[in-house]
Design a protein around this motif. Structure first.
Motif, PDB file in Angstrom:
ATOM      1  N   TRP A  65       0.837  -1.210   0.000  1.00  0.00           N
ATOM      2  CA  TRP A  65       0.000   0.000   0.000  1.00  0.00           C
ATOM      3  C   TRP A  65       0.867   1.254   0.000  1.00  0.00           C
ATOM      4  O   TRP A  65       0.490   2.265  -0.553  1.00  0.00           O
ATOM      5  CB  TRP A  65      -0.925   0.019   1.227  1.00  0.00           C
ATOM      6  N   TYR A  66       2.026   1.178   0.677  1.00  0.00           N
ATOM      7  CA  TYR A  66       2.820   2.397   0.873  1.00  0.00           C
ATOM      8  C   TYR A  66       4.227   2.339   0.312  1.00  0.00           C
ATOM      9  O   TYR A  66       4.998   3.274   0.466  1.00  0.00           O
ATOM     10  CB  TYR A  66       2.897   2.716   2.380  1.00  0.00           C
ATOM     11  N   GLY A  67       4.604   1.227  -0.298  1.00  0.00           N
ATOM     12  CA  GLY A  67       5.959   1.084  -0.829  1.00  0.00           C
ATOM     13  C   GLY A  67       6.764   0.077  -0.016  1.00  0.00           C
ATOM     14  O   GLY A  67       6.556  -0.046   1.195  1.00  0.00           O
ATOM     15  N   ALA A  68       7.645  -0.655  -0.684  1.00  0.00           N
ATOM     16  CA  ALA A  68       8.441  -1.684   0.000  1.00  0.00           C
ATOM     17  C   ALA A  68       9.612  -2.093  -0.881  1.00  0.00           C
ATOM     18  O   ALA A  68       9.599  -1.869  -2.090  1.00  0.00           O
ATOM     19  CB  ALA A  68       7.576  -2.912   0.283  1.00  0.00           C
ATOM     20  N   THR A  69      10.618  -2.692  -0.249  1.00  0.00           N
ATOM     21  CA  THR A  69      11.703  -3.320  -1.008  1.00  0.00           C
ATOM     22  C   THR A  69      11.769  -4.787  -0.639  1.00  0.00           C
ATOM     23  O   THR A  69      11.730  -5.147   0.548  1.00  0.00           O
ATOM     24  CB  THR A  69      13.053  -2.647  -0.698  1.00  0.00           C
ATOM     25  N   ILE A  70      11.833  -5.620  -1.654  1.00  0.00           N
ATOM     26  CA  ILE A  70      11.882  -7.074  -1.465  1.00  0.00           C
ATOM     27  C   ILE A  70      13.261  -7.554  -1.877  1.00  0.00           C
ATOM     28  O   ILE A  70      13.785  -7.125  -2.910  1.00  0.00           O
ATOM     29  CB  ILE A  70      10.826  -7.777  -2.361  1.00  0.00           C
ATOM     30  N   GLU A  71      13.825  -8.437  -1.067  1.00  0.00           N
ATOM     31  CA  GLU A  71      15.074  -9.086  -1.464  1.00  0.00           C
ATOM     32  C   GLU A  71      14.735 -10.545  -1.777  1.00  0.00           C
ATOM     33  O   GLU A  71      14.064 -11.210  -0.994  1.00  0.00           O
ATOM     34  CB  GLU A  71      16.103  -9.012  -0.324  1.00  0.00           C
ATOM     35  N   MET A  72      15.182 -11.009  -2.941  1.00  0.00           N
ATOM     36  CA  MET A  72      14.775 -12.356  -3.353  1.00  0.00           C
ATOM     37  C   MET A  72      15.829 -13.070  -4.177  1.00  0.00           C
ATOM     38  O   MET A  72      16.680 -12.430  -4.802  1.00  0.00           O
ATOM     39  CB  MET A  72      13.481 -12.275  -4.163  1.00  0.00           C
ATOM     40  N   GLN A  73      15.732 -14.398  -4.191  1.00  0.00           N
ATOM     41  CA  GLN A  73      16.576 -15.191  -5.083  1.00  0.00           C
ATOM     42  C   GLN A  73      16.130 -14.912  -6.511  1.00  0.00           C
ATOM     43  O   GLN A  73      14.946 -14.754  -6.781  1.00  0.00           O
ATOM     44  CB  GLN A  73      16.404 -16.683  -4.788  1.00  0.00           C
ATOM     45  N   ASP A  74      17.123 -14.910  -7.388  1.00  0.00           N
ATOM     46  CA  ASP A  74      16.821 -14.586  -8.783  1.00  0.00           C
ATOM     47  C   ASP A  74      16.656 -15.877  -9.582  1.00  0.00           C
ATOM     48  O   ASP A  74      17.364 -16.112 -10.544  1.00  0.00           O
ATOM     49  CB  ASP A  74      17.982 -13.748  -9.339  1.00  0.00           C
ATOM     50  N   ASN A  75      15.707 -16.733  -9.162  1.00  0.00           N
ATOM     51  CA  ASN A  75      15.564 -18.022  -9.843  1.00  0.00           C
ATOM     52  C   ASN A  75      14.100 -18.403 -10.084  1.00  0.00           C
ATOM     53  O   ASN A  75      13.732 -19.560 -10.043  1.00  0.00           O
ATOM     54  CB  ASN A  75      16.263 -19.133  -9.044  1.00  0.00           C
ATOM     55  N   THR A  76      13.232 -17.403 -10.283  1.00  0.00           N
ATOM     56  CA  THR A  76      11.812 -17.705 -10.457  1.00  0.00           C
ATOM     57  C   THR A  76      11.534 -18.135 -11.901  1.00  0.00           C
ATOM     58  O   THR A  76      12.358 -17.941 -12.790  1.00  0.00           O
ATOM     59  CB  THR A  76      10.957 -16.463 -10.181  1.00  0.00           C
ATOM     60  N   GLU A  77      10.343 -18.681 -12.106  1.00  0.00           N
ATOM     61  CA  GLU A  77       9.868 -18.941 -13.457  1.00  0.00           C
ATOM     62  C   GLU A  77       9.597 -17.583 -14.128  1.00  0.00           C
ATOM     63  O   GLU A  77      10.074 -17.314 -15.214  1.00  0.00           O
ATOM     64  CB  GLU A  77       8.590 -19.791 -13.365  1.00  0.00           C
ATOM     65  N   THR A  78       8.803 -16.747 -13.423  1.00  0.00           N
ATOM     66  CA  THR A  78       8.636 -15.355 -13.846  1.00  0.00           C
ATOM     67  C   THR A  78       8.457 -14.480 -12.619  1.00  0.00           C
ATOM     68  O   THR A  78       7.944 -14.938 -11.599  1.00  0.00           O
ATOM     69  CB  THR A  78       7.357 -15.115 -14.698  1.00  0.00           C
ATOM     70  N   ASP A  79       8.865 -13.238 -12.723  1.00  0.00           N
ATOM     71  CA  ASP A  79       8.479 -12.241 -11.730  1.00  0.00           C
ATOM     72  C   ASP A  79       8.488 -10.879 -12.394  1.00  0.00           C
ATOM     73  O   ASP A  79       9.369 -10.586 -13.198  1.00  0.00           O
ATOM     74  CB  ASP A  79       9.391 -12.282 -10.488  1.00  0.00           C
ATOM     75  N   TYR A  80       7.445 -10.103 -12.121  1.00  0.00           N
ATOM     76  CA  TYR A  80       7.369  -8.759 -12.691  1.00  0.00           C
ATOM     77  C   TYR A  80       6.511  -7.888 -11.791  1.00  0.00           C
ATOM     78  O   TYR A  80       5.719  -8.384 -10.981  1.00  0.00           O
ATOM     79  CB  TYR A  80       6.798  -8.796 -14.115  1.00  0.00           C
ATOM     80  N   VAL A  81       6.714  -6.568 -11.934  1.00  0.00           N
ATOM     81  CA  VAL A  81       5.973  -5.629 -11.100  1.00  0.00           C
ATOM     82  C   VAL A  81       4.802  -5.073 -11.907  1.00  0.00           C
ATOM     83  O   VAL A  81       4.945  -4.753 -13.084  1.00  0.00           O
ATOM     84  CB  VAL A  81       6.892  -4.483 -10.646  1.00  0.00           C
ATOM     85  N   ALA A  82       3.624  -4.995 -11.272  1.00  0.00           N
ATOM     86  CA  ALA A  82       2.447  -4.421 -11.934  1.00  0.00           C
ATOM     87  C   ALA A  82       1.930  -3.278 -11.080  1.00  0.00           C
ATOM     88  O   ALA A  82       1.833  -3.412  -9.855  1.00  0.00           O
ATOM     89  CB  ALA A  82       1.372  -5.483 -12.088  1.00  0.00           C
TER      90      ALA A  82
END
Ligand code: ADP
Length: 428
Positions: A65-82
């Motif tokens: 709702w207000y903004g965030a930073t995510i730290e994640m492994q870079d091994n997904t099938e797909t990931d994108y921001v909408a």
């Protein structure tokens, strides 16, 4: 990432009111955490900084709702921001429901006014019904309510195994990885993943579940005021539509949320306009909802059964037991002629009675079937009884008349009455 080393990490910054949509890889899990800001997964807030591990194939979104930073492994099938989501309209629905819950709570002694909202979520398959149900429940639980989740989707239920309808109180926001705790749900066994097999039985079970909940609400003003969220099947044409109307009627729904289908919405508005206390609300389907083909659905069903016996991360050890044929009474519902052909007038065709309880002979055909263990004490209670759990048939020894089965825990079955449908599982 190079083989053998762990996958590279990345950080994703989310602006306010946007979401990160993720499909976890098909063969490895995904680790991620909330680095800063606030974010939620389908209505449940993410804990700050703790690593979360999502199993292979899981599809979900992290919304802020207000903004965030995510730290994640870079091994997904797909990931994108909408940045275009229907979340504002969903949370507005939540706010309206909240108002109704407060009003219900304020008049505990009036049997009508003390009833909180009864929300039913309808729409085609893959319109986000389960997801919306989950958000509404988690948002309500976060505010201290204990709404009841009713899942009528026998295809891909979120409370228990496929082929069942079930209800469970939701006392805490739903865990984004574990889902709904399997502790004490009220479950009825239909036995098939489509209602066309025996629509009469489906209707009877829906009615049975609604009556039990009605009785529970009568003695529990807190859960009565919190109301229910009812998830339905994606089957909305012909028989599917009739069953939706039946569910709306049987649970006395007061809010019908229609996802992603104009036609269904206008049909429902039209038939429900004679009921002034029912609101039909059209909501936009999220662009993030992932379509799952029939193969994916079948594998999700199978995954669900594995999870029941072995746990989400193989952390349960089910027990294998052996019983004599005589110790168990297996039944199926429906099929079989009502009366032997010889007892019918000449020329009459025997008709199948959809509600007949038919004893099943134990033979090799039962191998790999998943059977439900009834709570019934007597045979005549089986049709109206809910179930205690499931067993999986792993061996049938005809000469020795022994049946080997897997159950989540050892010890005696709570009843010798077992129900059979078309639910099977093969260990993979
Ligand atoms: P339905 O109940 O209508 O069949 P679901 O709510 O189960 O649909 O959604 C289908 C799939 O899409 C699920 O795997 C769900 O987790 C995923 N999903 C739903 N909304 C989103 C979203 N905004 N972003 C990413 N995945 C989503």
């Amino acid at each position: 990432a190079a083989s053998g080393s762990s996958p590279a990490m990345k950080q994703v910054k989310l602006e306010k009111e946007s979401e990160l949509r993720i499909e976890v890889s098909f063969n490895s899990s995904l680790r991620l955490r909330l680095l800063n800001g606030t974010a939620e997964i389908f209505g449940t807030e993410m804990p700050p900084e703790n690593w979360l591990i999502f199993p292979p194939r899981m599809k979900f979104a992290i919304f802020t709702w207000y903004g965030a930073t995510i730290e994640m492994q870079d091994n997904t099938e797909t990931d994108y921001v909408a940045d275009e989501t229907p979340m504002i309209s969903y949370v507005n629905v939540h706010a309206v429901l909240e108002g109704r819950r407060n009003r219900a709570k304020a008049s505990p002694s009036d049997s009508d006014a003390s009833q909180g909202p009864r929300v039913i979520v309808v729409g085609p398959t893959d319109s986000g019904k389960s997801t919306l149900s989950r958000m509404l429940l988690s948002w309500a639980a976060k505010q201290g309510w204990k709404p009841t989740f009713v899942d009528l989707d026998i295809g891909q239920g979120s409370i228990t195994l496929p082929g069942c309808i079930a209800a469970s109180p939701i006392e805490m926001p739903i865990d984004p990885v574990e889902g709904i705790p399997l502790e004490m749900p009220l479950v009825y066994f239909f036995g098939h993943n489509t209602p066309t097999v025996n629509a009469d039985l489906y209707r009877v079970l829906v009615k049975e579940l609604a009556q039990i909940l009605e009785r529970q609400f009568a003695g529990n003003p807190e859960s009565r005021a919190a109301g229910m969220v009812i998830n339905t099947m994606g089957f909305i044409d012909g028989l599917g539509y009739d069953l939706l109307l039946h569910a709306i009627d049987t649970f006395q729904a007061t809010v019908v949320l229609v996802l992603g289908q104009e036609k269904l919405c206008s049909m429902l508005k039209d038939v429900l306009k004679r009921k002034p206390n029912v609101d039909v609300v059209k909501l936009q389907k999220s662009g993030g909802v992932v379509s799952r083909n029939s193969k994916f659905r079948a594998s999700a069903r199978s995954q669900r059964i594995r999870e029941y016996f072995y746990g989400l991360s193989n952390d349960l050890s089910p027990h294998s037991s052996i019983a004599n044929f005589n110790d168990l009474s297996i039944y199926k519902v429906g099929g079989g002629p009502q009366a032997p052909a010889s007892a019918l007038p000449i020329g009459a065709q025997p008709v199948a009675d959809p509600m007949r309880l038919v004893p099943v002979n134990i033979n090799r055909d039962l191998l790999n079937l998943v059977l439900a263990v009834s709570f019934a004490k007597e045979q005549d209670q089986i049709l109206s009884s809910n179930i205690a759990g499931f067993i999986w048939i792993t061996d049938i020894d005809i000469p020795r008349k022994k049946i080997t089965y897997l159950a989540p825990s050892g010890g005696e079955l709570p009843s010798k009455f077992l129900l059979m449908g078309s639910l099977t599982w093969i260990e993979t």
